[in-house]
Design an enzyme around this catalytic site. Structure first.
Site, PDB file in Angstrom:
ATOM      1  N   GLU A 140     106.639 -30.057  31.906  1.00 32.03           N
ATOM      2  CA  GLU A 140     105.952 -30.841  30.867  1.00 32.03           C
ATOM      3  C   GLU A 140     106.953 -31.314  29.805  1.00 32.03           C
ATOM      4  O   GLU A 140     106.850 -32.433  29.304  1.00 32.03           O
ATOM      5  CB  GLU A 140     104.812 -30.040  30.231  1.00 32.03           C
ATOM      6  CG  GLU A 140     103.689 -29.656  31.201  1.00 32.03           C
ATOM      7  CD  GLU A 140     103.076 -30.857  31.932  1.00 32.03           C
ATOM      8  OE1 GLU A 140     103.174 -31.990  31.424  1.00 32.03           O
ATOM      9  OE2 GLU A 140     102.509 -30.661  33.015  1.00 32.03           O
ATOM     10  N   HIS A 143     108.652 -34.411  30.904  1.00 33.40           N
ATOM     11  CA  HIS A 143     107.848 -35.605  30.611  1.00 33.40           C
ATOM     12  C   HIS A 143     108.004 -36.000  29.142  1.00 33.40           C
ATOM     13  O   HIS A 143     108.114 -37.177  28.813  1.00 33.40           O
ATOM     14  CB  HIS A 143     106.369 -35.350  30.905  1.00 33.40           C
ATOM     15  CG  HIS A 143     106.019 -35.330  32.362  1.00 33.40           C
ATOM     16  ND1 HIS A 143     106.552 -36.220  33.272  1.00 33.40           N
ATOM     17  CD2 HIS A 143     105.176 -34.535  33.073  1.00 33.40           C
ATOM     18  CE1 HIS A 143     106.041 -35.971  34.473  1.00 33.40           C
ATOM     19  NE2 HIS A 143     105.211 -34.947  34.379  1.00 33.40           N
TER      20      HIS A 143
HETATM   21 ZN   LIG Z   1     104.055 -33.966  35.872  1.00 39.13          ZN
END
Ligand SMILES: [Zn+2]
Ligand SMILES: [Zn+2]
Length: 193
Positions: A140, A143
């Site tokens: 995460e 990202h």
């Molecule tokens: Zn992902």
């Protein structure tokens, strides 16, 4: 990797926002892992607030998107990144559940232990849970740094929607994702995706 003159160096903060008391070794494990993966100083944010308005009574789950919005207001300010860890069961509208969510190229990310310690093997407090949470936290955060999904199974940016896939993938960035990450850090906001 160096901050620009005059601009504060971005730091990475970890914030436990679960209902149960945080497991210190779990948080320390994630802190060490994401610090190594992204080559950043990673600190713990000790805010006692918890996200309001994230619970959806129809689903009996918590909206990860609403929590991300709240994190931007409640957590450390710009330019710092914030990774929330929780034991709440998270969802986004199109999926039954999510392990976590992040704002692509944004500042906030969240990962939950709720589905990572699920069956087949009860792993609460165990090393398997710690490894899963560390991987999904790094995913995460990737990202949040602007990285998209990677085709390589060994790369932490590969997509995982089941525990089998989480357990099968590696915990670090592949060479290409690492190179892209360095580029994104040097040129935040640039069109590098
Ligand atoms: Zn992902
Ligand atoms: Zn990769």
């Amino acid at each position: 990797m160096k901050g620009k003159a005059g601009a504060p160096d971005p730091s990475l903060y970890l914030w436990w926002i679960g209902t149960e008391t945080a497991a210190d070794d779990l948080i320390e494990g994630v802190r060490g892992h994401v610090g190594r993966v992204f080559g950043m100083t990673t600190r713990v944010w000790h805010g006692r607030e918890r996200p309001p308005h994230a619970f959806d009574p129809k689903r009996n789950q918590y909206s990860s998107t609403r929590i991300l919005e709240w994190l931007l207001e409640a957590g450390p300010g710009t330019p710092h990144k914030i990774l929330a860890m929780t034991d709440l069961d998270l969802f986004i509208p199109v999926l039954t559940f999510v392990f976590g969510e992040a704002q692509l190229g944004g500042r906030a990310a969240i990962v939950s232990t709720a589905r990572l310690e699920a069956a087949p093997v009860p792993v609460r407090g165990g090393r398997l849970l710690a490894a899963r949470v560390a991987k999904e936290a790094a995913h995460e955060l990737g990202h949040a740094f602007g990285l998209v999904h990677c085709e390589l199974m060994r790369c932490v940016m590969s997509r995982s929607s089941s525990l089998l896939e989480v357990d099968a993938k590696g915990g670090g960035l592949c060479h290409d994702c690492w190179t892209r990450y360095l580029d994104l850090r040097e040129n935040p906001g640039g069109s590098h995706v």
